[in-house]
Design an enzyme around this catalytic site. Structure first.
Site, PDB file in Angstrom:
ATOM      1  N   SER A  41       1.894  -5.033  -4.152  1.00 29.27           N
ATOM      2  CA  SER A  41       0.806  -6.229  -4.208  1.00 29.27           C
ATOM      3  C   SER A  41       1.014  -7.288  -5.894  1.00 29.27           C
ATOM      4  CB  SER A  41      -0.269  -5.805  -4.146  1.00 29.27           C
ATOM      5  OG  SER A  41      -0.631  -5.463  -2.621  1.00 29.27           O
ATOM      6  N   GLY A  68       0.350  -0.803   0.118  1.00 28.12           N
ATOM      7  CA  GLY A  68       0.416   0.453   0.407  1.00 28.12           C
ATOM      8  C   GLY A  68       0.745   1.242   0.025  1.00 28.12           C
ATOM      9  N   SER A  69       2.108   1.237  -0.077  1.00 25.06           N
ATOM     10  CA  SER A  69       3.389   2.118  -0.249  1.00 25.06           C
ATOM     11  C   SER A  69       3.006   3.218  -1.508  1.00 25.06           C
ATOM     12  CB  SER A  69       4.533   1.288   0.102  1.00 25.06           C
ATOM     13  OG  SER A  69       4.749   1.135  -0.666  1.00 25.06           O
ATOM     14  N   GLY A  70       2.074   2.587  -2.415  1.00 20.47           N
ATOM     15  CA  GLY A  70       2.017   3.514  -4.000  1.00 20.47           C
ATOM     16  C   GLY A  70       3.351   3.215  -5.091  1.00 20.47           C
ATOM     17  N   LEU A  71       4.187   1.815  -4.873  1.00 22.02           N
ATOM     18  CA  LEU A  71       5.109   1.521  -5.573  1.00 22.02           C
ATOM     19  C   LEU A  71       5.029   0.579  -6.403  1.00 22.02           C
ATOM     20  CD1 LEU A  71       8.363   2.152  -3.651  1.00 22.02           C
ATOM     21  CD2 LEU A  71       7.256   3.311  -5.006  1.00 22.02           C
ATOM     22  N   GLY A  72       3.423  -0.416  -6.019  1.00 22.52           N
ATOM     23  CA  GLY A  72       3.218  -1.334  -6.274  1.00 22.52           C
ATOM     24  C   GLY A  72       3.712  -2.580  -6.172  1.00 22.52           C
ATOM     25  N   ASP A 129       1.340  -1.335 -13.483  1.00 20.97           N
ATOM     26  CA  ASP A 129       2.054  -2.350 -11.952  1.00 20.97           C
ATOM     27  C   ASP A 129       3.180  -3.471 -12.674  1.00 20.97           C
ATOM     28  OD1 ASP A 129       1.757  -0.347 -11.080  1.00 20.97           O
ATOM     29  OD2 ASP A 129       0.026  -1.073  -9.353  1.00 20.97           O
ATOM     30  N   GLU A 175      -4.616 -10.662 -10.643  1.00 18.05           N
ATOM     31  CA  GLU A 175      -5.250  -9.896  -9.177  1.00 18.05           C
ATOM     32  C   GLU A 175      -6.317  -9.110  -9.222  1.00 18.05           C
ATOM     33  OE1 GLU A 175      -2.864  -6.192  -7.295  1.00 18.05           O
ATOM     34  OE2 GLU A 175      -2.318  -7.058  -9.232  1.00 18.05           O
TER      35      GLU A 175
END
Length: 350
Positions: free
Chosen positions: A117, A111-115, A161, A149
């Protein structure tokens, strides 16, 4: 035999949100991104004991069960691992269960914004691809990761992503109205890459597992809100997404021509347009951090990913880099340098 894999996380520069199908299937989308030297990792050790053992070190979840052709859902526990395993067994192993020990980890919080998952799914998929000698090409791997996903697991989000994690490097991606994706790898001059690395700083405000979980839920809410706004054809959202798409085309040109000044202005404009896609993309705490960074040497700031928090991408004159990082270190978060990765998902056997 031990199979290892890794897939790089990504920084989104422009166009994020236009890769959502609710927008791209009508208007077409475009995204500019680049992978960095932060990774999702997977190790698989095949066994013959009729067991499946999974250890996820980034979220401290574990599973030990008898080998089965389909791992049953257990809330959000190991949902990514389950999704990949079930699809691999169904599509490539004739429904026959596998026996193995799997361990995964991630250089950044979920969830940190770097893709994170999507990149983890790619890393797990790449490990199975190597182990079972599936021979999947890059486009197939990226599409399969996306399909698992978004369709199998019903997790909301776009397409960039998975493709960035598979292909790696600097990429300009076009998302066609027919659902297809075209990945254009950019061959930047080395001086341009060096300048970006010297001028960029990452700041992450989350410190604990709890804060990562909160950010993950917020990210989902933002994406769902953007999907809802696009579905309802809200004028402000559609207009902002159109501007973000144009921003991606403009920024690609500025990168290829080493126009740093215009690139920085594109970052600024992109963040302002991103905030127009949903009222919860930004918040008071986030804006306070951005203002602090601008006061201490940052020239442009944007949130990586959907927004709401997570990693901040800050651009500054390299002369002011130390001043900016020293100031950010007085806050509660963590400061990271940026090092770009030229390679996408990789796997090997030891």
């Amino acid at each position: 035999m031990i199979i290892r894999s890794r897939a790089p996380l990504r920084l989104g520069f422009a166009g994020g949100g236009t890769d959502l199908e609710t927008y791209s299937k009508i208007h077409g989308g475009a995204v500019l991104n680049a992978t960095i030297s932060m990774y999702a990792y997977c190790t698989i050790i095949p066994t013959d004991n009729g067991k499946i053992c999974i250890h996820s070190y980034d979220n401290q979840n574990n599973l030990e069960i008898d080998s089965v052709p389909e791992i049953a859902p257990d809330g959000d526990k190991l949902i990514l691992h389950r999704g990949v395993y079930n699809r691999i067994v169904k599509d490539f192993n004739g429904g026959k269960p596998l026996s193995f020990i799997m361990s995964t980890s991630n250089d950044a919080p979920v969830g940190s914004g770097l893709g994170t998952s999507s990149t983890m799914i790619v890393a797990i998929l790449e490990a199975f691809n190597k182990w079972l000698n599936l021979g999947l090409n890059d486009y197939h791997k990226a599409w399969l990761a996306y399909d698992i996903e978004r369709n199998d697991l019903k997790l909301a989000g776009g397409k960039q992503d998975q493709y960035s994690a598979v292909f790696g490097g600097f990429n300009f991606m076009e998302f066609k109205t027919d659902g297809s994706v075209l990945v254009n790898t950019l061959r930047l001059e080395r001086k341009s890459v060096n300048e970006l690395e010297c001028s960029m700083v990452l700041y992450y405000g989350g410190q604990s597992r709890k804060s990562a979980d909160v950010q993950f839920e917020l990210t989902k809410n933002i994406i769902n809100r953007q999907i809802e706004n696009a579905t309802q054809k809200k004028v402000d959202t559609i207009s902002a997404l159109g501007a973000l798409k144009k921003n991606a085309y403009d920024m690609k040109h500025y990168l290829l021509t080493c126009n740093v000044k215009a690139f920085v202005e594109c970052l600024r404009i992109g963040w302002e347009n991103k905030k127009k896609t949903s009222s919860i993309v930004s918040n008071k705490e986030l804006e306070k951090t951005i203002e602090f960074a601008m006061q201490h040497g940052a020239e442009a700031v944007k949130v990586s990913g959907a927004g709401g928090g997570g990693f901040l991408l800050l651009y500054c004159n390299p002369i002011n880099r130390q001043r900016l990082t020293d100031a950010l270190k007085t806050l509660d978060g963590s400061v990271y340098s940026v090092k770009f990765s030229r390679s996408g998902a990789e796997s090997w056997i030891i």
